[in-house]
Design a protein around this motif. Structure first.
Motif: not given
Ligand code: ZN
Length: 287
Positions: A6, A8, A92, A184, A234
């Motif tokens: 995960h 970005h 997500e 998550h 994340d």
């Molecule tokens: Zn995220």
């Protein structure tokens, strides 16, 4: 060999040194990175990155608090993006009640939103309630559309859940058996983890497991069945110790895995091997 499940990577935070970010991940043994879309535009960028880099894969979806204003049909654009074989899941998606409109209904905002000062607490509560209801049902609709699309495409889903545990489980329940979700950035209790695992889902852990005040999550990470969780960062958020507060990046997946290995009293190699196998079974790397 670790899979960062995960990230970005499409966020502007990574633009200045993107190649270095990828190099550091490889050097840390993070061999595959899953970049997660948070809006239609972000999902499009995720697919572009995945098509350009052999070790990047994309998950496409619209985050519950995405400000894709006025976009009510997310299935059509996401279905189109999912044509790419680099798309390995939907998300997500989920529910986030952390900041409801009623919480923004503070004195001065009042006047902006309703054009007048409200008469009484009761009236305020009524109006805010109506507002929150619309906000929640839009999130539910976006979530359901994405669950439908995941079933249609035979993909699993990456779930964002914040302060909406009951509603999230209620919405996903009819889909169980047809798809699986990963909850998550898991921050719930051992009981919560057991509940979703019993329904066929997974959890995944971020750098919070390295935080001084992350003892509760660390405890859950130490005790969930070893084949029921994955690791993630994340990023650019939630950089693990000793980088806390700085920009996070996929290389730090290793610190997350090391922290969980230490909490469980096993080798990093074992965590790497099992979480990689779990991710390979959950994400559709070979579509
Ligand atoms: Zn995220």
């Amino acid at each position: 060999m670790l899979i960062e499940t995960h990230a970005h990577l499409d966020y502007p935070d990574f633009a200045p040194d993107f190649d270095d970010v990828l190099r550091r991940a490889t050097e840390a043994g993070v061999t595959r990175i899953i970049t997660i879309g948070t809006s239609v535009a972000s999902s499009r960028r995720a697919v572009e990155l995945a098509e350009k880099h052999a070790n990047i894969f994309a998950v496409i979806g619209v985050h519950p608090t995405s400000d894709d204003d006025g976009v009510d049909d997310v299935m059509t654009p996401l279905r189109e993006l999912a044509q790419s074989s680099r798309v390995v899941a939907i998300g997500e998606t989920g529910l986030d009640y952390h900041t409801l409109p009623s919480m923004a209904v503070a004195k001065e905002k009042h006047v902006q939103i309703f054009g007048r000062a409200l008469q009484s607490e009761t009236e305020e509560e009524v109006e805010a309630g109506i507002h929150d209801g619309a906000y929640k049902s839009r999130q539910a609709s976006l979530f359901e559309q994405q669950l439908d699309l995941a079933v249609e495409l035979g993909l699993n889903v990456v779930i964002h859940q914040r302060d909406a545990w009951e509603d999230t489980l209620e919405i996903i329940a009819p889909y169980e058996g047809k798809l699986r979700g990963v909850f998550h950035c898991f921050g719930g209790s051992m009981e919560n983890a057991g509940e979703v695992i019993a329904r066929g889902h997974l959890v995944s852990f971020t750098g919070i497991v390295t935080f001084k005040n992350g003892a509760e999550v660390r405890e859950v990470a130490a005790n969930v069945p070893i084949n029921k969780f994955m690791v993630e960062t994340d990023c650019p958020y939630l950089a693990p110790v000793p980088f806390r507060g700085k920009r996070c990046e996929p290389a730090h997946t290793r610190l997350v895995a090391e922290s969980i290995a230490a909490a469980r009293g096993v080798d990093l190699e074992e965590i790497a091997r099992v979480t990689t196998a779990t991710a390979e079974a959950f994400f559709k790397f070979n579509r």
